[in-house]
Design a protein around this motif. Sequence first.
Motif, PDB file in Angstrom:
ATOM      1  N   PRO A   1       0.612  -1.269   0.064  1.00 41.37           N
ATOM      2  CA  PRO A   1      -0.160  -0.075  -0.034  1.00 41.37           C
ATOM      3  C   PRO A   1       0.633   1.318   0.088  1.00 41.37           C
ATOM      4  CG  PRO A   1       0.231  -0.763   2.102  1.00 41.37           C
ATOM      5  CD  PRO A   1       1.224  -1.534   1.575  1.00 41.37           C
ATOM      6  N   GLY A   2       2.200   1.188  -0.125  1.00 42.24           N
ATOM      7  CA  GLY A   2       3.127   2.339   0.154  1.00 42.24           C
ATOM      8  C   GLY A   2       3.101   3.415  -1.136  1.00 42.24           C
ATOM      9  N   GLN A   3       2.741   2.817  -2.278  1.00 42.52           N
ATOM     10  CA  GLN A   3       2.810   3.887  -3.439  1.00 42.52           C
ATOM     11  C   GLN A   3       1.688   3.541  -4.260  1.00 42.52           C
ATOM     12  OE1 GLN A   3       5.391   6.088  -3.159  1.00 42.52           O
ATOM     13  NE2 GLN A   3       5.040   7.171  -5.322  1.00 42.52           N
ATOM     14  N   GLU A   4       0.632   4.221  -3.921  1.00 44.82           N
ATOM     15  CA  GLU A   4      -0.761   4.027  -4.886  1.00 44.82           C
ATOM     16  C   GLU A   4      -1.767   5.118  -4.648  1.00 44.82           C
ATOM     17  OE1 GLU A   4      -2.695   0.460  -3.657  1.00 44.82           O
ATOM     18  OE2 GLU A   4      -3.104   1.177  -1.672  1.00 44.82           O
ATOM     19  N   PHE A   5      -2.671   5.279  -5.383  1.00 46.06           N
ATOM     20  CA  PHE A   5      -3.834   5.898  -5.334  1.00 46.06           C
ATOM     21  C   PHE A   5      -4.973   4.927  -5.020  1.00 46.06           C
ATOM     22  CE2 PHE A   5      -7.421   7.974  -7.614  1.00 46.06           C
ATOM     23  CZ  PHE A   5      -7.884   8.892  -6.567  1.00 46.06           C
ATOM     24  N   ARG A   6      -5.723   5.214  -3.765  1.00 46.62           N
ATOM     25  CA  ARG A   6      -6.748   4.451  -3.427  1.00 46.62           C
ATOM     26  C   ARG A   6      -8.062   5.450  -3.146  1.00 46.62           C
ATOM     27  NH1 ARG A   6      -2.520   3.043   0.065  1.00 46.62           N
ATOM     28  NH2 ARG A   6      -2.800   4.221   1.921  1.00 46.62           N
ATOM     29  N   VAL A   7      -9.138   4.710  -3.035  1.00 41.49           N
ATOM     30  CA  VAL A   7     -10.359   5.388  -2.837  1.00 41.49           C
ATOM     31  C   VAL A   7     -11.418   4.474  -2.026  1.00 41.49           C
ATOM     32  CG1 VAL A   7     -12.548   6.466  -3.535  1.00 41.49           C
ATOM     33  CG2 VAL A   7     -10.454   6.597  -4.936  1.00 41.49           C
ATOM     34  N   SER A   8     -11.586   4.963  -0.737  1.00 40.92           N
ATOM     35  CA  SER A   8     -12.280   3.929   0.294  1.00 40.92           C
ATOM     36  C   SER A   8     -13.345   4.542   1.089  1.00 40.92           C
ATOM     37  CB  SER A   8     -11.090   3.560   1.296  1.00 40.92           C
ATOM     38  OG  SER A   8     -10.113   3.025   0.642  1.00 40.92           O
ATOM     39  N   PHE A   9     -14.082   3.738   1.780  1.00 38.78           N
ATOM     40  CA  PHE A   9     -15.198   4.260   2.787  1.00 38.78           C
ATOM     41  C   PHE A   9     -14.928   3.838   4.150  1.00 38.78           C
ATOM     42  CE2 PHE A   9     -17.887   4.608  -1.350  1.00 38.78           C
ATOM     43  CZ  PHE A   9     -18.337   5.555  -0.958  1.00 38.78           C
ATOM     44  N   TYR A  10     -15.027   4.713   5.100  1.00 36.99           N
ATOM     45  CA  TYR A  10     -14.740   4.257   6.411  1.00 36.99           C
ATOM     46  C   TYR A  10     -16.099   4.595   7.309  1.00 36.99           C
ATOM     47  CZ  TYR A  10      -9.612   4.212   5.524  1.00 36.99           C
ATOM     48  OH  TYR A  10      -8.484   3.943   4.933  1.00 36.99           O
ATOM     49  N   ASN A  11     -16.284   3.823   8.378  1.00 31.04           N
ATOM     50  CA  ASN A  11     -17.406   4.092   9.252  1.00 31.04           C
ATOM     51  C   ASN A  11     -17.092   5.241  10.211  1.00 31.04           C
ATOM     52  OD1 ASN A  11     -15.722   3.163  11.336  1.00 31.04           O
ATOM     53  ND2 ASN A  11     -16.850   1.196  11.357  1.00 31.04           N
ATOM     54  N   SER A  12     -18.029   5.584  10.836  1.00 26.24           N
ATOM     55  CA  SER A  12     -17.850   6.862  11.836  1.00 26.24           C
ATOM     56  C   SER A  12     -16.932   6.317  13.083  1.00 26.24           C
ATOM     57  CB  SER A  12     -19.452   7.025  12.672  1.00 26.24           C
ATOM     58  OG  SER A  12     -19.805   5.673  13.431  1.00 26.24           O
TER      59      SER A  12
END
Length: 257
Positions: free
Chosen positions: A153-164
């Motif tokens: 995960p060190g050199q990347e573009f990512r899109v995520s959802f997190y909870n509250s």
Amino acid sequence: MFPAREVMPRKAAEDPPRSKLIHGDFQKTNPYILMHLNPFLKFVSTITFTVGLASTQANAINLITNGNFETGTLVGWSSGDGISFVINDDSNDFGGPATQTAPINGLFDAFSIQGGPSISILSQMVELPTDIAQLALSWSDRIQNFGGSFDDPGQEFRVSFYNSADLLIATVFSTDPGDDTIQLGPHPRSFDVASTLSAYAGESVKLQFEAAAESGPFNVNIDDVRLDTVPDAGSTFVLLLSASALLFGLRRKMLNK
């Protein structure tokens, strides 16, 4: 000579009675009308469904605040501590090796920068509706990776959802090792996230864009962020299907009488 023969007058063809025209064997007595009515009913049915579908899509509600950044600010967004994401209007030189680009759309977009090994974060808390049968996440991006290659995960573009509670729900998108390091695009991306977020209906979740840069500068432009939901989508489609069924039934009734 042939003997004279009485010529009987030819009986004129009778027009079918009006009651027969309307209630009788419609297909046999009025092939011309039937020929034109069938396409007409199909046309009306198609128009009813198409207009209704367009109306449903037009009623989509974007849950994201300032997703196109046309305020010229990051209002509605959090960009992490220190240098992370900034507003790009094609007039600023942010330094580094990245090619300076115009905003993807409109006058502004968001642009990730780093002062060293770090993760640039752009996030927004979103309150989900109680009914999320239809929910689509979309955005456009440009990617410039100067770390040699992508690494998870060190050199990347990512899109995520997190909870509250800031626990990861799901990563919707990420670059992969072997992808092109320079992707100026722009690239429009869209994902159906209804099933991903269905357990969080009526709650708040966090949408987060991350540019991880541990091996070298990593610059991402982001624009036109949307999280679209369509209210009462089920009832709208039931109405459309009912209208189509009514027209189909009308056609069968005319043919069978």
